[in-house]
Design a protein around this motif. Sequence first.
Motif, PDB file in Angstrom:
ATOM      1  N   ILE A 106      -2.784  -2.723  -6.279  1.00 29.68           N
ATOM      2  CA  ILE A 106      -3.896  -3.392  -6.951  1.00 29.68           C
ATOM      3  C   ILE A 106      -4.977  -2.349  -7.189  1.00 29.68           C
ATOM      4  CG2 ILE A 106      -5.632  -5.214  -6.849  1.00 29.68           C
ATOM      5  CD1 ILE A 106      -3.811  -6.705  -4.907  1.00 29.68           C
ATOM      6  N   TYR A 107      -5.157  -1.942  -8.428  1.00 27.93           N
ATOM      7  CA  TYR A 107      -6.146  -0.932  -8.801  1.00 27.93           C
ATOM      8  C   TYR A 107      -7.117  -1.523  -9.822  1.00 27.93           C
ATOM      9  CZ  TYR A 107      -4.272   3.423  -6.757  1.00 27.93           C
ATOM     10  OH  TYR A 107      -3.877   4.418  -5.902  1.00 27.93           O
ATOM     11  N   VAL A 108      -8.313  -0.946  -9.868  1.00 28.91           N
ATOM     12  CA  VAL A 108      -9.228  -1.302 -10.948  1.00 28.91           C
ATOM     13  C   VAL A 108      -8.626  -0.786 -12.251  1.00 28.91           C
ATOM     14  CG1 VAL A 108     -11.268  -1.270  -9.471  1.00 28.91           C
ATOM     15  CG2 VAL A 108     -10.582   0.815 -10.666  1.00 28.91           C
ATOM     16  N   PRO A 109      -8.896  -1.444 -13.372  1.00 29.98           N
ATOM     17  CA  PRO A 109      -8.290  -1.013 -14.634  1.00 29.98           C
ATOM     18  C   PRO A 109      -8.896   0.272 -15.182  1.00 29.98           C
ATOM     19  CG  PRO A 109      -9.791  -2.838 -15.016  1.00 29.98           C
ATOM     20  CD  PRO A 109      -9.689  -2.673 -13.529  1.00 29.98           C
ATOM     21  N   LEU A 110      -8.090   1.037 -15.869  1.00 33.19           N
ATOM     22  CA  LEU A 110      -8.539   2.204 -16.613  1.00 33.19           C
ATOM     23  C   LEU A 110      -9.222   1.662 -17.863  1.00 33.19           C
ATOM     24  CD1 LEU A 110      -8.214   5.315 -16.273  1.00 33.19           C
ATOM     25  CD2 LEU A 110      -6.196   5.142 -17.731  1.00 33.19           C
ATOM     26  N   THR A 111     -10.559   1.794 -17.927  1.00 30.46           N
ATOM     27  CA  THR A 111     -11.294   1.051 -18.939  1.00 30.46           C
ATOM     28  C   THR A 111     -12.483   1.839 -19.466  1.00 30.46           C
ATOM     29  OG1 THR A 111     -12.340  -1.088 -19.385  1.00 30.46           O
ATOM     30  CG2 THR A 111     -12.788  -0.101 -17.238  1.00 30.46           C
ATOM     31  N   ASP A 112     -13.315   1.164 -20.278  1.00 29.27           N
ATOM     32  CA  ASP A 112     -14.524   1.778 -20.818  1.00 29.27           C
ATOM     33  C   ASP A 112     -15.628   1.770 -19.770  1.00 29.27           C
ATOM     34  OD1 ASP A 112     -13.405   2.010 -23.458  1.00 29.27           O
ATOM     35  OD2 ASP A 112     -13.787  -0.132 -23.724  1.00 29.27           O
ATOM     36  N   PRO A 113     -16.573   2.724 -19.847  1.00 27.40           N
ATOM     37  CA  PRO A 113     -17.684   2.725 -18.897  1.00 27.40           C
ATOM     38  C   PRO A 113     -18.466   1.420 -18.896  1.00 27.40           C
ATOM     39  CG  PRO A 113     -17.645   4.779 -20.141  1.00 27.40           C
ATOM     40  CD  PRO A 113     -16.625   3.864 -20.769  1.00 27.40           C
ATOM     41  N   GLU A 114     -18.668   0.834 -20.076  1.00 20.02           N
ATOM     42  CA  GLU A 114     -19.449  -0.388 -20.171  1.00 20.02           C
ATOM     43  C   GLU A 114     -18.788  -1.540 -19.404  1.00 20.02           C
ATOM     44  OE1 GLU A 114     -18.469   1.458 -22.726  1.00 20.02           O
ATOM     45  OE2 GLU A 114     -20.351   2.395 -23.332  1.00 20.02           O
TER      46      GLU A 114
END
Length: 222
Positions: free
Chosen positions: A210-218
């Motif tokens: 369970i990882y945080v998603p690879l996403t935008d800074p916002e």
Amino acid sequence: MAWMCSGGTNSELVENLHDAGIITSERVISAMNRVDRAHFSRHNPYEDSPQSIGFGATISAPHMHGYALEHLQEYLQPGMSALDVGSGSGYLVACMAAMVGENGHVVGIDHIPELVQGSQAALEKNYKEWVESGRVKVVTGDGRKGFSEGGPYDCIHVGAASPETPVELLAQLKSPGRLFVPVGRMSQQVIVYDKDDKGDVKEKKVMGVIYVPLTDPEKQLD
């Protein structure tokens, strides 16, 4: 899986990871002993659980860093190059730098400038010679696109979950090379992608995570 409280030591944490069979390579053990997690995590550095480092980010649990280094150690030999995507605290960047040695090169990339500044400060304070020699470098940028200026890389580690196969990162791997990355949206798996000397890629599912998603800074800062 939480073996150590905040009152432990780095050497005790590494010993426990070894006793649990999570890290077995002498080079991984040496690197994790060389790099004290307390240099990169203010809160409970020796507890085997993720810890907040601010800005919607965490430093991964020590056992996950151990698994990553074990799976990548063949491609973290002296003189090799590596990329850490979502480098956050800078801890894994330092461990990788310890393994590739004085002729190696490790780049950490994160899209939160404050995290890059913090990791840079920690590296300069505790591993100044690595920064000055160019063995280690941290930059601000969109890690989903990799960091082509420092590539190609013998190995790439990704510290957040990619929704699908990260083809741009695979393109920045050497042949042969290895990518260690959590993949998925609701259900995530760590997948190891191996590129052979002909450029062909095979994948192997390693474990559910369970990882945080690879996403935008916002979105990360929401």
